[in-house]
Design a protein around this motif. Sequence first.
Motif, mmCIF file in Angstrom:
data_model
loop_
_atom_site.group_PDB
_atom_site.id
_atom_site.type_symbol
_atom_site.label_atom_id
_atom_site.label_comp_id
_atom_site.label_asym_id
_atom_site.label_seq_id
_atom_site.Cartn_x
_atom_site.Cartn_y
_atom_site.Cartn_z
ATOM 1 N N MET A 1 0.919 -1.030 0.072
ATOM 2 C CA MET A 1 0.080 0.076 -0.016
ATOM 3 C C MET A 1 0.838 1.199 0.132
ATOM 4 N N THR A 2 0.446 2.081 -0.815
ATOM 5 C CA THR A 2 1.280 3.537 -0.825
ATOM 6 C C THR A 2 0.477 4.711 0.175
ATOM 7 N N PHE A 3 1.170 5.143 0.844
ATOM 8 C CA PHE A 3 0.330 6.132 1.700
ATOM 9 C C PHE A 3 0.888 7.530 1.553
ATOM 10 N N SER A 4 -0.023 8.460 1.642
ATOM 11 C CA SER A 4 0.702 9.897 1.506
ATOM 12 C C SER A 4 1.026 10.468 2.874
ATOM 13 N N SER A 5 0.595 9.679 4.171
ATOM 14 C CA SER A 5 1.024 10.345 5.220
ATOM 15 C C SER A 5 1.560 9.296 6.009
ATOM 16 N N THR A 6 2.737 9.448 6.459
ATOM 17 C CA THR A 6 3.198 8.313 7.551
ATOM 18 C C THR A 6 2.640 8.011 8.607
ATOM 19 N N LEU A 7 2.103 9.277 9.197
ATOM 20 C CA LEU A 7 1.191 8.992 10.390
ATOM 21 C C LEU A 7 0.055 7.962 10.206
ATOM 22 N N LEU A 8 -0.649 8.036 9.029
ATOM 23 C CA LEU A 8 -1.659 7.111 8.665
ATOM 24 C C LEU A 8 -1.053 5.774 8.495
ATOM 25 N N GLU A 9 -0.058 5.578 7.909
ATOM 26 C CA GLU A 9 0.799 4.644 7.911
ATOM 27 C C GLU A 9 1.059 3.621 8.945
ATOM 28 N N ASN A 10 1.774 4.481 9.911
ATOM 29 C CA ASN A 10 2.013 3.775 11.116
ATOM 30 C C ASN A 10 0.912 3.529 11.961
ATOM 31 N N ALA A 11 -0.304 4.133 11.679
ATOM 32 C CA ALA A 11 -1.446 3.587 12.570
ATOM 33 C C ALA A 11 -1.895 2.370 11.802
ATOM 34 N N VAL A 12 -2.023 2.290 10.453
ATOM 35 C CA VAL A 12 -2.580 1.019 9.733
ATOM 36 C C VAL A 12 -1.563 -0.067 10.136
#
Lengths: 207, 207
Positions: free
Chosen positions: B1-12
């Motif tokens: 998955m490609t995220f534009s937000s590291t905050l979101l990526e970490n939570a996921v």
Amino acid sequence: MTFSSTLLENAVNEFARLPGIGKKTALRLALYLIKQPEAEALQFGETINRMRKEIKFCSNCLNVSDTELCNICSNSMRQKHLLCVVENIRDVIAIENTQQFNGLYHVLGGIISPLDGVGPDQLSIDALVERVKKEEVQEIIFALNPNIQGDTTIYYIGRKLKGIPVKITTIARGIAFGGELEYADEMTLAKSISNRIPIENYIEAKN
Amino acid sequence: MTFSSTLLENAVNEFARLPGIGKKTALRLALYLIKQPEAEALQFGETINRMRKEIKFCSNCLNVSDTELCNICSNSMRQKHLLCVVENIRDVIAIENTQQFNGLYHVLGGIISPLDGVGPDQLSIDALVERVKKEEVQEIIFALNPNIQGDTTIYYIGRKLKGIPVKITTIARGIAFGGELEYADEMTLAKSISNRIPIENYIEAKN
């Protein structure tokens, strides 16, 4: 459920508030965290809270972002004149995963749906029109779900953009790759015939 | 998955570490929390972390507890001389939900399973024997899952308790209520025949 611990009960209730998580799953998740080393379990809650506190919405495209401008909008390698209009953040992630799109996005934050009480004013349509005017956008690709609400939204925005010299396209609707003709619904099949593509384009797209 | 937000990526990634939660579900949960009012979303992480930091294991029965002694062990209305031995906390909750048991519990913390590397020393068996001696327990009910490991554990503990005047029983194995004979496995059916119960007991239990 009967709990011998209010701490556990509260945690289970919090998990069970999440969509698609029932009480039994919530209990499984809470007990899993109890068994994890304390540092790892605490990192869970802290990461979630940090996201919620610090996450921003890109001032340009409204995608989620760590910074004022998201890393797609601030990436100088991407085509500024090509805009893909999507309903939500999940769609941005889905399209980014294909690695086939190199333009920018515009997140509407929903789709026009009078039955659900969602009108154009609740969506970022005015901001989109502003962007198209200001940033000299050459093409807008609508990547909305293929249903009545999606078509209504495309039609509404299309009218708002009248007079602005921009090419408007929509992602192709048709028989999904790997799908079977006989199981396709009539609407999809009809659209795939009326929007048929020249064989040269098809072969080109496959290479 | 490609995220534009590291905050979101970490939570996921944190959500996806939980058992039974895949990447797509994790993304759905994280985005749900982003859309919730900030106070409610923060309460989620804080409740989970508070549980992890403050939860205790009852010094008597090893069940989860908010206090040194859990509210089952400290409840003066419950029969102190009747002990139900279970594998884990989930089983305590399952039995409490039936509202049919009014004694105390003893949580083993697992079950003897040499193949999984779990031996008697990793379970709270010595503590159980101590309790039986000290608290003048009159009956121990084993409520373990009906399989080889469960039977091994019962046999092992039974030997340890030899010489102590305590009645040892196990929950009945048999055809589940609402189950059908023809679909029951041979083992269960055989046990339900060899452990058949007098009709008086059965009628009594139904009333």
